[in-house]
Design a protein around this motif. Structure first.
Motif, PDB file in Angstrom:
ATOM      1  N   ILE A  40      -2.923  45.449  26.141  1.00 33.79           N
ATOM      2  CA  ILE A  40      -3.411  45.541  26.577  1.00 33.79           C
ATOM      3  C   ILE A  40      -3.682  46.961  27.517  1.00 33.79           C
ATOM      4  O   ILE A  40      -2.382  47.289  27.765  1.00 33.79           O
ATOM      5  CB  ILE A  40      -4.070  44.824  27.510  1.00 33.79           C
ATOM      6  N   VAL A  41      -4.369  47.638  27.509  1.00 33.08           N
ATOM      7  CA  VAL A  41      -4.229  49.191  27.971  1.00 33.08           C
ATOM      8  C   VAL A  41      -5.528  49.379  29.212  1.00 33.08           C
ATOM      9  O   VAL A  41      -6.264  49.301  28.194  1.00 33.08           O
ATOM     10  CB  VAL A  41      -4.163  50.647  27.041  1.00 33.08           C
ATOM     11  N   THR A  42      -5.335  49.530  29.494  1.00 32.68           N
ATOM     12  CA  THR A  42      -6.619  49.934  30.264  1.00 32.68           C
ATOM     13  C   THR A  42      -6.927  50.914  31.567  1.00 32.68           C
ATOM     14  O   THR A  42      -5.938  51.558  31.534  1.00 32.68           O
ATOM     15  CB  THR A  42      -7.125  48.411  31.554  1.00 32.68           C
ATOM     16  N   LYS A  43      -7.755  51.327  32.305  1.00 35.45           N
ATOM     17  CA  LYS A  43      -8.123  52.007  33.484  1.00 35.45           C
ATOM     18  C   LYS A  43      -7.657  51.801  34.316  1.00 35.45           C
ATOM     19  O   LYS A  43      -7.445  50.548  34.396  1.00 35.45           O
ATOM     20  CB  LYS A  43      -9.738  52.328  33.293  1.00 35.45           C
ATOM     21  N   ALA A  44      -7.040  52.218  34.563  1.00 34.64           N
ATOM     22  CA  ALA A  44      -6.301  51.877  36.547  1.00 34.64           C
ATOM     23  C   ALA A  44      -7.580  50.817  37.590  1.00 34.64           C
ATOM     24  O   ALA A  44      -8.649  51.404  37.307  1.00 34.64           O
ATOM     25  CB  ALA A  44      -5.556  52.935  36.869  1.00 34.64           C
ATOM     26  N   PRO A  49     -11.467  42.404  30.326  1.00 31.16           N
ATOM     27  CA  PRO A  49     -11.673  41.583  29.613  1.00 31.16           C
ATOM     28  C   PRO A  49     -10.639  41.009  28.404  1.00 31.16           C
ATOM     29  O   PRO A  49     -10.391  41.299  27.321  1.00 31.16           O
ATOM     30  CB  PRO A  49     -13.216  41.611  28.200  1.00 31.16           C
ATOM     31  N   GLN A  50     -10.071  39.680  28.665  1.00 35.02           N
ATOM     32  CA  GLN A  50      -8.921  39.029  27.256  1.00 35.02           C
ATOM     33  C   GLN A  50      -9.409  37.876  27.041  1.00 35.02           C
ATOM     34  O   GLN A  50      -9.699  36.557  28.155  1.00 35.02           O
ATOM     35  CB  GLN A  50      -7.512  39.216  28.339  1.00 35.02           C
ATOM     36  N   TRP A  51      -9.667  36.914  25.890  1.00 34.85           N
ATOM     37  CA  TRP A  51     -10.104  36.269  25.921  1.00 34.85           C
ATOM     38  C   TRP A  51      -9.138  34.852  25.857  1.00 34.85           C
ATOM     39  O   TRP A  51      -8.199  34.955  25.584  1.00 34.85           O
ATOM     40  CB  TRP A  51     -10.284  35.799  23.705  1.00 34.85           C
ATOM     41  N   GLY A  52      -9.577  33.298  26.216  1.00 34.54           N
ATOM     42  CA  GLY A  52      -8.689  32.068  26.718  1.00 34.54           C
ATOM     43  C   GLY A  52      -9.864  31.215  26.854  1.00 34.54           C
ATOM     44  O   GLY A  52     -10.628  31.322  26.610  1.00 34.54           O
ATOM     45  N   LYS A  53      -9.408  30.742  28.211  1.00 29.80           N
ATOM     46  CA  LYS A  53      -9.662  29.214  28.207  1.00 29.80           C
ATOM     47  C   LYS A  53     -11.136  29.165  29.283  1.00 29.80           C
ATOM     48  O   LYS A  53     -10.825  29.586  30.455  1.00 29.80           O
ATOM     49  CB  LYS A  53      -8.530  28.595  28.936  1.00 29.80           C
ATOM     50  N   GLY A  54     -11.671  30.237  28.925  1.00 28.18           N
ATOM     51  CA  GLY A  54     -12.867  30.711  29.953  1.00 28.18           C
ATOM     52  C   GLY A  54     -14.048  30.400  29.232  1.00 28.18           C
ATOM     53  O   GLY A  54     -15.062  30.648  29.672  1.00 28.18           O
ATOM     54  N   GLY A  55     -14.549  29.031  28.922  1.00 25.64           N
ATOM     55  CA  GLY A  55     -15.959  28.749  28.240  1.00 25.64           C
ATOM     56  C   GLY A  55     -16.111  29.553  26.657  1.00 25.64           C
ATOM     57  O   GLY A  55     -15.345  30.221  26.208  1.00 25.64           O
ATOM     58  N   THR A  56     -16.932  28.852  26.763  1.00 29.49           N
ATOM     59  CA  THR A  56     -18.000  29.810  24.967  1.00 29.49           C
ATOM     60  C   THR A  56     -19.112  29.989  25.724  1.00 29.49           C
ATOM     61  O   THR A  56     -19.648  29.465  25.833  1.00 29.49           O
ATOM     62  CB  THR A  56     -18.179  28.316  24.136  1.00 29.49           C
ATOM     63  N   THR A  57     -19.742  30.531  24.294  1.00 30.07           N
ATOM     64  CA  THR A  57     -21.567  30.732  24.678  1.00 30.07           C
ATOM     65  C   THR A  57     -22.056  29.693  24.104  1.00 30.07           C
ATOM     66  O   THR A  57     -20.525  28.630  23.057  1.00 30.07           O
ATOM     67  CB  THR A  57     -22.290  32.553  24.496  1.00 30.07           C
ATOM     68  N   ASN A  58     -23.704  30.107  24.190  1.00 32.54           N
ATOM     69  CA  ASN A  58     -24.041  29.186  23.783  1.00 32.54           C
ATOM     70  C   ASN A  58     -24.041  29.356  22.190  1.00 32.54           C
ATOM     71  O   ASN A  58     -24.039  28.034  21.237  1.00 32.54           O
ATOM     72  CB  ASN A  58     -25.902  28.983  23.555  1.00 32.54           C
ATOM     73  N   HIS A  61     -18.741  31.047  21.034  1.00 30.77           N
ATOM     74  CA  HIS A  61     -17.692  32.217  20.794  1.00 30.77           C
ATOM     75  C   HIS A  61     -16.673  32.136  22.333  1.00 30.77           C
ATOM     76  O   HIS A  61     -17.835  31.837  23.575  1.00 30.77           O
ATOM     77  CB  HIS A  61     -18.523  33.586  21.017  1.00 30.77           C
ATOM     78  N   PRO A  62     -15.619  32.896  23.150  1.00 32.29           N
ATOM     79  CA  PRO A  62     -15.461  32.517  23.262  1.00 32.29           C
ATOM     80  C   PRO A  62     -15.619  33.461  24.962  1.00 32.29           C
ATOM     81  O   PRO A  62     -15.902  34.129  24.385  1.00 32.29           O
ATOM     82  CB  PRO A  62     -13.590  32.587  23.151  1.00 32.29           C
ATOM     83  N   LEU A  63     -15.933  32.812  26.383  1.00 27.71           N
ATOM     84  CA  LEU A  63     -16.252  33.896  27.216  1.00 27.71           C
ATOM     85  C   LEU A  63     -15.004  34.579  27.836  1.00 27.71           C
ATOM     86  O   LEU A  63     -13.896  34.214  27.196  1.00 27.71           O
ATOM     87  CB  LEU A  63     -17.018  33.536  28.528  1.00 27.71           C
ATOM     88  N   PRO A  64     -15.303  36.066  28.234  1.00 25.82           N
ATOM     89  CA  PRO A  64     -13.796  37.170  28.649  1.00 25.82           C
ATOM     90  C   PRO A  64     -13.452  36.184  29.638  1.00 25.82           C
ATOM     91  O   PRO A  64     -14.034  35.513  30.716  1.00 25.82           O
ATOM     92  CB  PRO A  64     -14.072  38.441  28.338  1.00 25.82           C
ATOM     93  N   ILE A  65     -12.423  36.164  30.019  1.00 21.87           N
ATOM     94  CA  ILE A  65     -11.552  35.846  31.287  1.00 21.87           C
ATOM     95  C   ILE A  65     -11.338  37.414  32.258  1.00 21.87           C
ATOM     96  O   ILE A  65     -10.856  38.140  31.427  1.00 21.87           O
ATOM     97  CB  ILE A  65     -10.255  35.021  31.469  1.00 21.87           C
ATOM     98  N   PRO A  66     -11.662  37.391  33.532  1.00 19.47           N
ATOM     99  CA  PRO A  66     -10.892  38.922  33.735  1.00 19.47           C
ATOM    100  C   PRO A  66      -9.470  38.373  34.203  1.00 19.47           C
ATOM    101  O   PRO A  66      -8.700  37.847  34.534  1.00 19.47           O
ATOM    102  CB  PRO A  66     -11.887  39.024  35.500  1.00 19.47           C
ATOM    103  N   VAL A 206      -4.749  48.161  22.531  1.00 18.65           N
ATOM    104  CA  VAL A 206      -5.961  47.637  22.457  1.00 18.65           C
ATOM    105  C   VAL A 206      -6.581  47.212  24.126  1.00 18.65           C
ATOM    106  O   VAL A 206      -5.882  47.245  24.875  1.00 18.65           O
ATOM    107  CB  VAL A 206      -6.051  46.580  21.844  1.00 18.65           C
ATOM    108  N   THR A 207      -7.834  47.350  24.158  1.00 16.95           N
ATOM    109  CA  THR A 207      -8.654  47.313  25.222  1.00 16.95           C
ATOM    110  C   THR A 207      -9.205  45.925  25.607  1.00 16.95           C
ATOM    111  O   THR A 207      -9.111  45.294  26.327  1.00 16.95           O
ATOM    112  CB  THR A 207     -10.296  47.693  25.958  1.00 16.95           C
ATOM    113  N   ALA A 208      -8.661  44.943  24.436  1.00 14.28           N
ATOM    114  CA  ALA A 208      -8.787  43.481  24.663  1.00 14.28           C
ATOM    115  C   ALA A 208      -8.496  42.833  23.508  1.00 14.28           C
ATOM    116  O   ALA A 208      -8.393  43.442  22.575  1.00 14.28           O
ATOM    117  CB  ALA A 208     -10.858  43.185  24.563  1.00 14.28           C
TER     118      ALA A 208
END
Length: 235
Positions: A40-44, A49-58, A61-66, A206-208
């Protein structure tokens, strides 16, 4: 095993020519490499968003975790031998593009595809190990860890982070530099360093995370991801 990688030792100062480096956590690096390592590379200061156990959309699809972390995982760590115990050394890292392409991730085939020519190279920077300079004896006494190294895609970064272009491939390089006490030491600069590169540490910036298997492996193997494994939404 031990590696003495990079440029040959001919013409090098004897206090660096015998240096060897072993990559720590080599089997984990190999496991990531087989999947296609992503970093991961990010703006300081930005939440990414990183994909993990953040629930899912309807749609399932996985929701992003900050997550604001931008440190490399696996962490680049080496065990050094062959240094002069009484000489001072500076240890540093840089990152070089692997090719002249930029990439995109094809989800249908779970693979990276070339998507055109590379963007102009980001400003070249090096990361000095914070314990530099130190005696060879100190460097060889324990594993050398670059756990403070951070990556960013912010071209205007003023925090000294390593600047990389997202969706480009990179090879980390590790350098051992002898602190030469001679007054005209710059004349011998080319003799006073030795470089190491380990192909299994290559990665895509990558950014995510794109490959869900990379996400799963990072969560499973990163001690700082305990919250993900326990179902705690806080990383």
């Amino acid at each position: 095993g031990w590696a003495a990688e990079g440029p040959g030792s001919s013409g090098k100062n004897r206090r660096v020519s015998h240096a060897t480096a072993r990559l720590e956590m080599g089997s984990l690096w190999e496991e990531f490499n087989r999947l296609g390592t992503e970093m991961i590379v990010t703006k300081a200061g930005r939440w990414v968003p990183q994909w993990g156990k953040g629930g899912t959309t309807n749609g399932g699809h996985p929701l992003p975790i900050p997550c604001a972390r931008r440190r490399m995982f696996p962490t680049f760590q080496v065990k050094l031998e062959g240094l002069d115990p009484l000489s001072d050394y500076v240890l540093l890292m840089d990152f070089i593009p692997l090719d002249d392409k930029r990439y995109r991730y094809a989800f249908h085939s779970s693979s990276w595809l070339a998507a055109g020519r590379a963007e102009p190279a980001a400003p070249g920077r090096v990361h000095f190990h914070p314990d530099s300079p130190a005696k060879g004896a100190q460097w060889m006494r324990q594993i050398v860890s670059f756990d403070k190294l951070k990556l960013t895609n912010n071209l205007l970064d003023d925090n000294g982070h390593i600047i990389l272009n997202s969706m480009h491939r990179y090879q980390p390089r590790f350098h051992v530099v002898l602190v030469d006490p001679r007054r005209d030491s710059e004349r011998f600069a080319h003799q006073n360093f030795k470089s190491f590169s380990f192909p299994e540490t290559q990665f895509m910036a990558v950014t995510a995370y794109q490959n869900h298997r990379i996400t799963q492996l990072k969560i499973a193997s990163n001690p700082f991801a305990k919250g993900f494994r326990d179902g705690d939404p806080e990383p």
